[in-house]
Design a protein around this motif. Sequence first.
Motif, PDB file in Angstrom:
ATOM      1  N   ALA A 283     -29.103  60.907   3.319  1.00  6.25           N
ATOM      2  CA  ALA A 283     -30.322  60.335   2.755  1.00  6.25           C
ATOM      3  C   ALA A 283     -29.949  59.334   1.673  1.00  6.25           C
ATOM      4  N   PHE A 284     -30.658  58.208   1.654  1.00  7.42           N
ATOM      5  CA  PHE A 284     -30.393  57.153   0.673  1.00  7.42           C
ATOM      6  C   PHE A 284     -31.571  57.021  -0.282  1.00  7.42           C
TER       7      PHE A 284
ATOM      8  N   ILE B  11     -22.307  47.130   2.213  1.00  5.95           N
ATOM      9  CA  ILE B  11     -20.909  47.580   2.115  1.00  5.95           C
ATOM     10  C   ILE B  11     -20.878  48.922   1.394  1.00  5.95           C
ATOM     11  N   ALA B  12     -21.643  49.019   0.292  1.00  4.00           N
ATOM     12  CA  ALA B  12     -21.691  50.271  -0.472  1.00  4.00           C
ATOM     13  C   ALA B  12     -22.313  51.401   0.359  1.00  4.00           C
ATOM     14  N   ARG B  13     -23.368  51.093   1.100  1.00  3.49           N
ATOM     15  CA  ARG B  13     -23.991  52.111   1.948  1.00  3.49           C
ATOM     16  C   ARG B  13     -22.999  52.646   2.982  1.00  3.49           C
ATOM     17  N   ASN B  14     -22.261  51.750   3.614  1.00  5.48           N
ATOM     18  CA  ASN B  14     -21.290  52.176   4.626  1.00  5.48           C
ATOM     19  C   ASN B  14     -20.156  52.972   4.004  1.00  5.48           C
ATOM     20  N   THR B  15     -19.763  52.621   2.789  1.00  4.33           N
ATOM     21  CA  THR B  15     -18.747  53.400   2.083  1.00  4.33           C
ATOM     22  C   THR B  15     -19.248  54.811   1.820  1.00  4.33           C
ATOM     23  N   GLY B  16     -20.517  54.922   1.412  1.00 11.49           N
ATOM     24  CA  GLY B  16     -21.097  56.246   1.205  1.00 11.49           C
ATOM     25  C   GLY B  16     -21.102  57.068   2.477  1.00 11.49           C
TER      26      GLY B  16
ATOM     27  N   VAL C 233     -26.816  63.124  -0.114  1.00  9.73           N
ATOM     28  CA  VAL C 233     -27.649  62.096  -0.730  1.00  9.73           C
ATOM     29  C   VAL C 233     -26.732  61.014  -1.285  1.00  9.73           C
ATOM     30  N   ILE C 234     -26.976  59.768  -0.892  1.00  8.87           N
ATOM     31  CA  ILE C 234     -26.133  58.640  -1.311  1.00  8.87           C
ATOM     32  C   ILE C 234     -26.930  57.722  -2.216  1.00  8.87           C
ATOM     33  N   ILE C 235     -26.361  57.416  -3.389  1.00  5.33           N
ATOM     34  CA  ILE C 235     -26.963  56.477  -4.336  1.00  5.33           C
ATOM     35  C   ILE C 235     -25.982  55.329  -4.533  1.00  5.33           C
TER      36      ILE C 235
END
Length: 418
Positions: free
Chosen positions: A199-200, A184-189, A119-121
Motif C-alpha cells: 500500500a502506498f 523510481i522511489a516507488r519501485n525501490t519500495g 506500507v510504502i512512503i
Amino acid sequence: MKIHPPYHIKHIRLQEDPTPVYSDPSPTGSYLVFWWSDIALGDLYLEPNKKISEKEYYRLMRHAILPALRFYATEQQHLQPDWQKLLPDNNYKAWAITLEALFLNYTSTIVAERVPVSVIICTHNRASQLQQCLTNLSKLACQAVEIIVVDNAPTDAATEITVKQFTYAGNLAYVREPRKGLDIARNTGLKHAAYSVVAFVDDDVSVHHLWLHHVWDSFRNPGIAAMTGLVLASELQTEAQYLFEKHWSFNRGYADKIYTKSFLLNTYAQGPPVWEIGAGANMAFRKDVLEATGTFNELLDAGAAGCSGDSELWYRLLLHGYTIHYNPRAIVYHQHRKDIKSLRKQIFYYMRGHAAAALIQQKQYKGAAYTQHLIRLLLKGYTRSILRGFPSYQARYTTLWAQISGVLSGLIFYYKNR
C-alpha cells in the motif's frame, strides 16, 4: 484585489442528531462532509455570505448523500422500498434505524490488530511531514506489519534521523534511493517489500484510523488486483487549496466502483479516463501482479515527465485483464498546496505527465483515442477556457496557462524520450 475567504471543514455525524448547519450569512464558507459512523457519505459546500433555510439545507444534504446510500441499499434487499422518504426532515428516528441496518455489514465487522501489508512512503526532504505521517500510522486501529520509508534523492540526513528515532511496533525500514523520481522511489519500495500486498501513501497525508482495515478488506476478494481509496482535503484555508479541491480533487466519490477491462473497451473512443480511478496518495496492489505486468513507468511522475505514473499503471493492469476496486471506506486526508504559485507548478507537472502518459498508453493499444483526446483538449477545451476566462483569468482560470504549457511540455517530453 479580491480576498478569497477560507472554508472551514466540518464533519457531520448523521448517527447523532443531524442539526442543520446553517446560520446567518457568514464571511467564511463551509465544506461539510457527511458520515455514518466511520463511513463517509458525501460532501457539500456552503458558500460565504449566503443564508439557506432548513428545508434547503436538507434538500442539499439529500442530494449529496443519496448516491452513496443507493449503493449501500443495493446490498440490503430487506430494506423497505420507500426508505428514502425517511430522511431526517421527515422522520429522523425512523431514518436512523434504517441507516443502522443499511450499514450493519460494514460497522459490525471485527478489525484485525495487524495485517500482512507493506506500507510504502516515498519522501523527499520533508522530515516534519513524514514524522506526522508515521505518528498517524502508528495509531491505527489496524496496523501494518511493515512500513518502508523510501528517502528519495535526499540533500540531508533529516529523513533518516526521523525514521531511526521513530518507534513502531512492527518492522520500520529506511531505504535510501539516490536517483530522483517518485516512480523510481516507488519501485525501490516494491523491491524491499516483504509482503504480498503493498500500500502506498504520500508523506503529506494523514490516514483514517480504519484505513488499513479497509485496504486489506478489498484484497480479501481474490479477484481484486489493486485498489484505490477516498482522499479528503485536510483543510481549505487558502484560495489555492479551494481551487485544487474544487477543480482537481483527488476525491472519487463515496460509492464503491469496480474497474475491469470493459472500462477500457467502453471508453477507447474518447481515450479511457483511467485518471478517474483514484489517486496515488492512497492506493495498493498485489505484489505478484506487478511482477507479472511490470511496475511503475519511471519516465512518469516527479523528477521526469511530472505525473501519472499511477494512472498509467492502472491502465496497464486493466489492459492485462485485472480488476481494480475503488473503496471509499479506505480514507486518507491530503494536505493541498497553500499558495497559488505552488498550485500552478503542481498543475503544470500534472498536465505534463498526463500528456506523456496518454501517449505511452496510446502506444500500448493503438485503438485508444488518446491522441484525439489531447487534440480536443488543446484545440477545443482550452480555447473555450481562454475565451471564458478573458480578460482577468481569475478563480479556476488562474492555472490555465500552467495547464496549456504542461500539455505542450508533456508532448515534447514524450517525443524526446519515446
